[in-house]
Write a protein that holds these residues in place. Structure first.
Motif, mmCIF file in Angstrom:
data_model
loop_
_atom_site.group_PDB
_atom_site.id
_atom_site.type_symbol
_atom_site.label_atom_id
_atom_site.label_comp_id
_atom_site.label_asym_id
_atom_site.label_seq_id
_atom_site.Cartn_x
_atom_site.Cartn_y
_atom_site.Cartn_z
ATOM 1 N N TYR A 73 -5.298 -4.715 4.769
ATOM 2 C CA TYR A 73 -6.453 -4.539 6.012
ATOM 3 C C TYR A 73 -7.151 -5.115 6.165
ATOM 4 C CZ TYR A 73 -4.206 0.516 4.506
ATOM 5 O OH TYR A 73 -3.406 1.435 4.008
ATOM 6 N N THR A 74 -7.068 -6.536 6.914
ATOM 7 C CA THR A 74 -7.945 -7.792 7.297
ATOM 8 C C THR A 74 -8.489 -7.141 7.941
ATOM 9 O OG1 THR A 74 -5.752 -8.897 7.640
ATOM 10 C CG2 THR A 74 -7.805 -9.430 8.687
ATOM 11 N N GLY A 75 -9.586 -8.074 6.829
ATOM 12 C CA GLY A 75 -11.256 -8.294 7.329
ATOM 13 C C GLY A 75 -12.091 -6.562 6.044
ATOM 14 N N GLU A 76 -11.369 -5.754 5.471
ATOM 15 C CA GLU A 76 -12.125 -5.036 4.892
ATOM 16 C C GLU A 76 -12.237 -5.241 3.294
ATOM 17 O OE1 GLU A 76 -12.807 -1.328 6.470
ATOM 18 O OE2 GLU A 76 -12.554 -2.603 8.118
ATOM 19 N N ILE A 77 -13.518 -4.572 2.726
ATOM 20 C CA ILE A 77 -13.956 -4.737 1.595
ATOM 21 C C ILE A 77 -13.410 -3.004 1.377
ATOM 22 C CG2 ILE A 77 -15.936 -4.962 0.209
ATOM 23 C CD1 ILE A 77 -14.875 -7.570 1.330
ATOM 24 N N SER A 78 -13.033 -3.174 -0.378
ATOM 25 C CA SER A 78 -12.795 -1.709 -1.153
ATOM 26 C C SER A 78 -13.842 -1.777 -2.040
ATOM 27 C CB SER A 78 -11.189 -2.332 -2.318
ATOM 28 O OG SER A 78 -11.473 -3.379 -3.033
ATOM 29 N N ALA A 79 -14.056 -0.289 -2.097
ATOM 30 C CA ALA A 79 -14.313 -0.454 -3.289
ATOM 31 C C ALA A 79 -14.645 -0.346 -4.634
ATOM 32 C CB ALA A 79 -14.297 1.816 -3.712
ATOM 33 N N SER A 80 -12.892 -0.678 -4.865
ATOM 34 C CA SER A 80 -12.991 -1.577 -6.223
ATOM 35 C C SER A 80 -13.860 -3.297 -6.072
ATOM 36 C CB SER A 80 -12.018 -1.831 -6.418
ATOM 37 O OG SER A 80 -10.488 -2.273 -5.588
ATOM 38 N N ILE A 81 -13.671 -3.907 -4.978
ATOM 39 C CA ILE A 81 -14.273 -5.020 -5.267
ATOM 40 C C ILE A 81 -15.659 -5.229 -4.982
ATOM 41 C CG2 ILE A 81 -14.327 -7.300 -3.510
ATOM 42 C CD1 ILE A 81 -12.010 -6.476 -2.446
ATOM 43 N N LEU A 82 -16.165 -4.174 -4.640
ATOM 44 C CA LEU A 82 -17.699 -3.953 -4.217
ATOM 45 C C LEU A 82 -17.879 -3.224 -5.832
ATOM 46 C CD1 LEU A 82 -18.053 -1.747 -1.151
ATOM 47 C CD2 LEU A 82 -18.610 -4.135 -1.743
ATOM 48 N N GLN A 83 -17.531 -2.659 -6.362
ATOM 49 C CA GLN A 83 -17.943 -2.350 -7.757
ATOM 50 C C GLN A 83 -17.297 -3.730 -9.276
ATOM 51 O OE1 GLN A 83 -15.074 -0.702 -10.427
ATOM 52 N NE2 GLN A 83 -16.688 0.413 -11.555
ATOM 53 N N GLU A 84 -16.741 -4.524 -8.578
ATOM 54 C CA GLU A 84 -16.774 -5.455 -9.628
ATOM 55 C C GLU A 84 -17.845 -7.035 -9.238
ATOM 56 O OE1 GLU A 84 -12.786 -7.811 -8.351
ATOM 57 O OE2 GLU A 84 -12.530 -8.790 -10.389
ATOM 58 N N ILE A 85 -18.506 -6.936 -8.258
ATOM 59 C CA ILE A 85 -19.595 -7.406 -7.694
ATOM 60 C C ILE A 85 -20.501 -7.227 -8.082
ATOM 61 C CG2 ILE A 85 -19.843 -6.934 -5.203
ATOM 62 C CD1 ILE A 85 -18.691 -10.446 -3.760
ATOM 63 N N GLY A 86 -20.799 -5.836 -9.020
ATOM 64 C CA GLY A 86 -22.209 -6.061 -9.393
ATOM 65 C C GLY A 86 -22.938 -4.872 -8.260
ATOM 66 N N CYS A 87 -22.102 -3.897 -6.757
ATOM 67 C CA CYS A 87 -22.597 -2.799 -6.796
ATOM 68 C C CYS A 87 -22.551 -1.913 -7.219
ATOM 69 C CB CYS A 87 -21.747 -2.522 -5.482
ATOM 70 S SG CYS A 87 -22.005 -4.105 -3.728
ATOM 71 N N GLN A 88 -23.921 -0.947 -7.203
ATOM 72 C CA GLN A 88 -23.319 0.563 -7.841
ATOM 73 C C GLN A 88 -23.608 1.537 -6.645
ATOM 74 O OE1 GLN A 88 -26.651 -0.715 -10.667
ATOM 75 N NE2 GLN A 88 -26.205 0.874 -11.561
ATOM 76 N N TYR A 89 -24.542 1.465 -5.632
ATOM 77 C CA TYR A 89 -24.492 2.041 -4.399
ATOM 78 C C TYR A 89 -23.826 1.512 -2.640
ATOM 79 C CZ TYR A 89 -28.340 3.678 -7.445
ATOM 80 O OH TYR A 89 -28.807 3.701 -8.156
ATOM 81 N N VAL A 90 -23.265 2.636 -2.115
ATOM 82 C CA VAL A 90 -22.540 2.347 -0.551
ATOM 83 C C VAL A 90 -23.175 3.184 0.368
ATOM 84 C CG1 VAL A 90 -20.764 3.170 -1.328
ATOM 85 C CG2 VAL A 90 -20.809 1.542 0.052
ATOM 86 N N LEU A 91 -24.323 2.428 1.718
ATOM 87 C CA LEU A 91 -23.548 3.205 2.111
ATOM 88 C C LEU A 91 -22.704 3.871 3.174
ATOM 89 C CD1 LEU A 91 -26.586 1.254 4.443
ATOM 90 C CD2 LEU A 91 -26.936 2.685 2.698
ATOM 91 N N ILE A 92 -22.723 5.273 3.497
ATOM 92 C CA ILE A 92 -21.481 5.276 4.402
ATOM 93 C C ILE A 92 -22.163 6.509 5.471
ATOM 94 C CG2 ILE A 92 -19.363 7.192 4.107
ATOM 95 C CD1 ILE A 92 -19.373 6.492 1.270
ATOM 96 N N GLY A 93 -21.512 6.134 6.795
ATOM 97 C CA GLY A 93 -21.989 6.621 7.365
ATOM 98 C C GLY A 93 -23.398 6.626 8.297
ATOM 99 N N HIS A 94 -23.786 5.422 8.098
ATOM 100 C CA HIS A 94 -25.476 4.856 9.469
ATOM 101 C C HIS A 94 -24.335 4.810 10.863
ATOM 102 C CE1 HIS A 94 -28.406 2.955 10.426
ATOM 103 N NE2 HIS A 94 -28.580 2.243 9.473
ATOM 104 N N SER A 95 -25.780 5.299 11.108
ATOM 105 C CA SER A 95 -25.728 5.280 12.864
ATOM 106 C C SER A 95 -24.457 4.401 13.544
ATOM 107 C CB SER A 95 -26.111 6.658 13.415
ATOM 108 O OG SER A 95 -27.459 5.056 13.335
ATOM 109 N N GLU A 96 -24.844 3.328 12.508
ATOM 110 C CA GLU A 96 -24.648 2.171 13.303
ATOM 111 C C GLU A 96 -23.277 2.057 12.675
ATOM 112 O OE1 GLU A 96 -28.163 -0.604 12.037
ATOM 113 O OE2 GLU A 96 -28.960 0.417 12.739
#
Ligand code: PGA
Length: 258
Positions: A73-96
Motif C-alpha cells: 500500500y504505497t504511501g500508507e502508514i500502518s498502526a504498528s509503524i505508528l506504535q513503534e515510533i512512539g504514537c499513543q493516539y491517532v486521529l481518524i475521520g478528520h473532516s479534511e
C-alpha cells in the motif's frame, strides 16, 4: 471522572525546524497536571518529536493511518509503524480526510479497528457541514458517523474501550466561526447518549469528547465550562505556542465541572 485532553493538530504544518522550536517552548511552559496534552504533527516529524518529548508528560499522535495491517500500500502508514515510533493516539475521520480523501464511515471503521488492535487510542472525529446544519440534519449525521464508524467496537474491547471522540462542525474548522458553547454542548450531550448504546453506559461516561473548530484563547474557557466538553482539538492556534499554552491552561475549568 474523565481525562481532560488538549490535542494540537498541526495538519500539513510546520517545518521540522519550526516544529522543534514549538516543542521546545511547549515543554518549557506550564501545563496543569490534570491535563493530557497531545501533539499531532505530520508523519515525518514523529520520530524527532518523540525524542524531544522523552522527559515530558506530552503525548504523541498521528493524523491518520492505513485501514490495512501491512503490505503493498504505497504511501500508507500502518498502526504498528505508528506504535513503534512512539504514537499513543491517532486521529481518524478528520473532516479534511473525509472531504479530500473520500474516507467514508466504512473505511474509518476499519481504521478504528486497526488502531485498537495496536493499542493506539483513536480520536474519532465527527461533524456536520453548514448545509446539513441548516437543514436540521446535524444530529442524524452525527448518529450515522458514530454508528458506522464505531461498528463492532464494543464487541471487541469491552469494558474500558479506550476511545476519544472529537466533535468538529465542518463550518467551524479554520473559519474563525466557532460554535457557541450551547451549540457545542447540545451535540456533545447527544454524542454521550449515543455512545451509551454503542459502547455501553460505563464506557460512554468515561469517554472524553473534545470540541474542535476555531478554538482560540478567547473562547476556549466558555466552551470548556460545558458539562460534556472534556477538552479541545486545536488546529491553527496550536501552531502558536503562546495561544496554545493559554488554551491548555484554560482547561483547568474542565475539572471544575467533572
Ligand atoms: P482549527 O482546526 O482550530 O484551525 O479550526 C481544528 C481542526 O481541524 O482540528
Amino acid at each position: 471522572m474523565r481525562p481532560t485532553i488538549i490535542a494540537g493538530n498541526w495538519k500539513m504544518n510546520p517545518s521540522l525546524t519550526e516544529a522543534s522550536h514549538l516543542i521546545k517552548s511547549l515543554t518549557q511552559s506550564h501545563i496543569p497536571t490534570t491535563t493530557q496534552v497531545i501533539i499531532i504533527p505530520p508523519f515525518t516529524h514523529l520520530s524527532m518529536i518523540h525524542t524531544q518529548l522523552q522527559n515530558s508528560t506530552i503525548s504523541l499522535g498521528a493524523q491518520t493511518l492505513s485501514q490495512h495491517k501491512n503490505g503493498a500500500y504505497t504511501g500508507e502508514i500502518s498502526a504498528s509503524i505508528l506504535q513503534e515510533i512512539g504514537c499513543q493516539y491517532v486521529l481518524i475521520g478528520h473532516s479534511e480526510r473525509r472531504q479530500y480523501h473520500n474516507e467514508n464511515n466504512t473505511v474509518l471503521n476499519q481504521k478504528v479497528h486497526q488502531a485498537l488492535n495496536h493499542q493506539l487510542t483513536p480520536i474519532y472525529c465527527v461533524g456536520e457541514t453548514l448545509e446539513e446544519r441548516k437543514s436540521n440534519q446535524t444530529l442524524n449525521i452525527i448518529k450515522t458517523q458514530l454508528t458506522e464508524g464505531l461498528a463492532q467496537v464494543s464487541a471487541k474491547k469491552p469494558p474500558n474501550t479506550p476511545i476519544i471522540i472529537a466533535y468538529e462542525p465542518v463550518w467551524a474548522i479554520g473559519t474563525g466561526q466557532v460554535a457557541s458553547p450551547e451549540q457545542a454542548e447540545e451535540v456533545h450531550h447527544y454524542i454521550r447518549e449515543e455512545l451509551k448504546t454503542l459502547i455501553g453506559t460505563e464506557n460512554a461516561n468515561h469517554c472524553p469528547i473534545l470540541y474542535g473548530g476555531s478554538v482560540k484563547p478567547n473562547n476556549s474557557e466558555s466552551l470548556f465550562q460545558q458539562p460534556n466538553i472534556d477538552g479541545g482539538l486545536i488546529g491553527g492556534a496550536s501552531l502558536n505556542s503562546k495561544d496554545f499554552s493559554e488554551i491548555i491552561n484554560s482547561s483547568i475549568s474542565i475539572n471544575q465541572h467533572q
